[in-house]
Scaffold this motif. Sequence first.
Motif, PDB file in Angstrom:
ATOM      1  N   THR A 181       0.674  -1.149  -0.077  1.00  0.00           N
ATOM      2  CA  THR A 181       0.181  -0.205   0.150  1.00  0.00           C
ATOM      3  C   THR A 181       0.866   1.118   0.048  1.00  0.00           C
ATOM      4  O   THR A 181      -0.250   2.504  -0.254  1.00  0.00           O
ATOM      5  CB  THR A 181      -1.518  -0.333   1.044  1.00  0.00           C
ATOM      6  N   GLY A 182       2.514   1.674  -0.154  1.00  0.00           N
ATOM      7  CA  GLY A 182       2.695   2.679   0.060  1.00  0.00           C
ATOM      8  C   GLY A 182       3.263   3.141   1.496  1.00  0.00           C
ATOM      9  O   GLY A 182       3.197   4.634   1.904  1.00  0.00           O
ATOM     10  N   ARG A 183       1.884   2.515   2.898  1.00  0.00           N
ATOM     11  CA  ARG A 183       1.674   3.026   4.166  1.00  0.00           C
ATOM     12  C   ARG A 183       2.380   2.524   5.507  1.00  0.00           C
ATOM     13  O   ARG A 183       3.301   1.481   5.076  1.00  0.00           O
ATOM     14  CB  ARG A 183       0.123   2.800   4.060  1.00  0.00           C
ATOM     15  N   ARG A 184       3.076   3.866   6.292  1.00  0.00           N
ATOM     16  CA  ARG A 184       3.979   3.690   7.060  1.00  0.00           C
ATOM     17  C   ARG A 184       3.724   2.715   7.985  1.00  0.00           C
ATOM     18  O   ARG A 184       1.811   3.355   8.592  1.00  0.00           O
ATOM     19  CB  ARG A 184       4.777   5.214   7.598  1.00  0.00           C
ATOM     20  N   VAL A 185       4.636   2.181   8.955  1.00  0.00           N
ATOM     21  CA  VAL A 185       4.139   1.108  10.059  1.00  0.00           C
ATOM     22  C   VAL A 185       5.194   1.500  11.037  1.00  0.00           C
ATOM     23  O   VAL A 185       6.029   1.251  10.601  1.00  0.00           O
ATOM     24  CB  VAL A 185       3.935  -0.003   9.459  1.00  0.00           C
ATOM     25  N   VAL A 186       4.351   1.712  12.340  1.00  0.00           N
ATOM     26  CA  VAL A 186       5.585   1.335  13.254  1.00  0.00           C
ATOM     27  C   VAL A 186       4.791   0.305  13.834  1.00  0.00           C
ATOM     28  O   VAL A 186       4.276   0.687  13.980  1.00  0.00           O
ATOM     29  CB  VAL A 186       4.880   2.378  14.156  1.00  0.00           C
ATOM     30  N   ASN A 187       5.597  -0.535  14.216  1.00  0.00           N
ATOM     31  CA  ASN A 187       5.285  -2.162  15.159  1.00  0.00           C
ATOM     32  C   ASN A 187       5.509  -2.312  15.411  1.00  0.00           C
ATOM     33  O   ASN A 187       6.931  -2.466  15.665  1.00  0.00           O
ATOM     34  CB  ASN A 187       4.642  -3.422  13.769  1.00  0.00           C
ATOM     35  N   ASP A 188       4.501  -2.443  17.050  1.00  0.00           N
ATOM     36  CA  ASP A 188       5.752  -2.570  18.345  1.00  0.00           C
ATOM     37  C   ASP A 188       5.236  -4.146  18.369  1.00  0.00           C
ATOM     38  O   ASP A 188       3.946  -4.215  18.968  1.00  0.00           O
ATOM     39  CB  ASP A 188       5.188  -1.966  19.170  1.00  0.00           C
ATOM     40  N   VAL A 189       6.419  -4.806  18.916  1.00  0.00           N
ATOM     41  CA  VAL A 189       5.965  -6.575  18.857  1.00  0.00           C
ATOM     42  C   VAL A 189       6.784  -6.773  20.356  1.00  0.00           C
ATOM     43  O   VAL A 189       8.002  -6.743  20.422  1.00  0.00           O
ATOM     44  CB  VAL A 189       7.189  -7.096  17.951  1.00  0.00           C
ATOM     45  N   GLN A 190       6.013  -8.181  20.982  1.00  0.00           N
ATOM     46  CA  GLN A 190       6.776  -8.464  21.920  1.00  0.00           C
ATOM     47  C   GLN A 190       7.119  -9.816  21.465  1.00  0.00           C
ATOM     48  O   GLN A 190       6.322 -10.475  20.944  1.00  0.00           O
ATOM     49  CB  GLN A 190       5.874  -8.568  23.184  1.00  0.00           C
ATOM     50  N   SER A 191       8.231 -10.024  22.149  1.00  0.00           N
ATOM     51  CA  SER A 191       8.760 -11.617  21.185  1.00  0.00           C
ATOM     52  C   SER A 191       9.212 -12.275  22.788  1.00  0.00           C
ATOM     53  O   SER A 191       9.679 -11.755  24.020  1.00  0.00           O
ATOM     54  CB  SER A 191      10.452 -11.740  20.568  1.00  0.00           C
ATOM     55  N   LEU A 192       8.562 -13.643  22.315  1.00  0.00           N
ATOM     56  CA  LEU A 192       9.488 -14.870  23.580  1.00  0.00           C
ATOM     57  C   LEU A 192       9.480 -15.844  23.098  1.00  0.00           C
ATOM     58  O   LEU A 192       9.549 -15.999  21.828  1.00  0.00           O
ATOM     59  CB  LEU A 192       8.233 -15.242  24.112  1.00  0.00           C
ATOM     60  N   PHE A 193      10.885 -16.612  23.895  1.00  0.00           N
ATOM     61  CA  PHE A 193      11.863 -17.203  22.854  1.00  0.00           C
ATOM     62  C   PHE A 193      12.024 -18.263  24.074  1.00  0.00           C
ATOM     63  O   PHE A 193      11.823 -18.190  25.157  1.00  0.00           O
ATOM     64  CB  PHE A 193      13.275 -16.793  22.948  1.00  0.00           C
ATOM     65  N   ARG A 194      12.311 -19.591  23.327  1.00  0.00           N
ATOM     66  CA  ARG A 194      12.948 -20.745  23.732  1.00  0.00           C
ATOM     67  C   ARG A 194      13.922 -21.396  23.350  1.00  0.00           C
ATOM     68  O   ARG A 194      14.049 -21.405  22.301  1.00  0.00           O
ATOM     69  CB  ARG A 194      12.120 -21.745  24.250  1.00  0.00           C
ATOM     70  N   PHE A 195      15.251 -21.536  23.755  1.00  0.00           N
ATOM     71  CA  PHE A 195      16.585 -21.989  23.263  1.00  0.00           C
ATOM     72  C   PHE A 195      16.608 -23.079  23.508  1.00  0.00           C
ATOM     73  O   PHE A 195      16.535 -23.388  24.790  1.00  0.00           O
ATOM     74  CB  PHE A 195      17.948 -20.564  23.335  1.00  0.00           C
ATOM     75  N   ASP A 196      17.565 -23.475  22.276  1.00  0.00           N
ATOM     76  CA  ASP A 196      18.241 -24.745  22.872  1.00  0.00           C
ATOM     77  C   ASP A 196      19.764 -24.691  23.522  1.00  0.00           C
ATOM     78  O   ASP A 196      20.097 -23.978  24.319  1.00  0.00           O
ATOM     79  CB  ASP A 196      18.476 -25.997  21.828  1.00  0.00           C
ATOM     80  N   ASP A 197      20.728 -25.857  23.718  1.00  0.00           N
ATOM     81  CA  ASP A 197      21.519 -26.210  24.125  1.00  0.00           C
ATOM     82  C   ASP A 197      22.527 -24.818  23.921  1.00  0.00           C
ATOM     83  O   ASP A 197      23.742 -24.693  24.630  1.00  0.00           O
ATOM     84  CB  ASP A 197      21.781 -27.804  25.220  1.00  0.00           C
ATOM     85  N   ALA A 198      22.403 -25.571  22.568  1.00  0.00           N
ATOM     86  CA  ALA A 198      23.374 -24.447  21.473  1.00  0.00           C
ATOM     87  C   ALA A 198      22.908 -23.200  21.639  1.00  0.00           C
ATOM     88  O   ALA A 198      24.068 -22.485  21.112  1.00  0.00           O
ATOM     89  CB  ALA A 198      23.485 -25.022  20.867  1.00  0.00           C
ATOM     90  N   GLY A 199      22.283 -22.757  22.419  1.00  0.00           N
ATOM     91  CA  GLY A 199      21.986 -21.147  22.754  1.00  0.00           C
ATOM     92  C   GLY A 199      21.294 -20.612  21.587  1.00  0.00           C
ATOM     93  O   GLY A 199      20.301 -19.354  20.880  1.00  0.00           O
ATOM     94  N   LEU A 200      20.404 -21.853  20.324  1.00  0.00           N
ATOM     95  CA  LEU A 200      19.788 -21.544  19.363  1.00  0.00           C
ATOM     96  C   LEU A 200      18.105 -21.815  19.644  1.00  0.00           C
ATOM     97  O   LEU A 200      17.130 -21.754  20.361  1.00  0.00           O
ATOM     98  CB  LEU A 200      19.894 -22.390  17.993  1.00  0.00           C
ATOM     99  N   ILE A 201      17.634 -20.716  18.942  1.00  0.00           N
ATOM    100  CA  ILE A 201      16.091 -20.336  18.996  1.00  0.00           C
ATOM    101  C   ILE A 201      15.292 -21.390  18.833  1.00  0.00           C
ATOM    102  O   ILE A 201      15.857 -22.159  17.118  1.00  0.00           O
ATOM    103  CB  ILE A 201      15.680 -19.337  17.980  1.00  0.00           C
ATOM    104  N   VAL A 202      14.544 -22.281  19.824  1.00  0.00           N
ATOM    105  CA  VAL A 202      13.768 -23.810  19.190  1.00  0.00           C
ATOM    106  C   VAL A 202      11.948 -22.861  18.983  1.00  0.00           C
ATOM    107  O   VAL A 202      11.767 -23.935  18.865  1.00  0.00           O
ATOM    108  CB  VAL A 202      13.817 -24.511  20.015  1.00  0.00           C
TER     109      VAL A 202
END
Length: 144
Positions: free
Chosen positions: A90-111
């Motif tokens: 659309t060519g419209r400006r967006v400001v997106n405020d996002v909250q993220s939750l994570f779980r990690f494996d033993d190597a510190g990678l996101i699972v």
Amino acid sequence: MSAEADLATIERLYAGLAAHDGEAMATCYAPQATFTDPVFVALGPGEPQDMWRMLTSRAVDMTVDLVEHEAGGDSRGTARWIAHYTFSSTGRRVVNDVQSLFRFDDAGLIVWQQDDFDFWRWARQALGRPGLLLGWTPVLQHKV
């Protein structure tokens, strides 16, 4: 791994997003990682990496602020980030405020990652009047 490794992964993820580098972001995920948010629902193994590659390849003018992030050493973490960009359809400006939750494996990678944001607010900005009128409905959310 430690909370420091999990924090470093979060920082690498959003540094990659800010740099529009989907490949760098993909390296933050374990191969079996899953992802969900109001638009990209229930992505399975390999799909979160491909989603970020696609989104960063289209993100011409996006800026990202990692407002806060933490990891507690229990293989879990959180982040709050704000993206500023032009929605290409659309060519419209967006400001997106996002909250993220994570779980990690033993190597510190996101699972596992779950992002949440106000879809109606996003739709009003990105789509204008149709987003204002229909952004609260599941019909529009599934269409997007």
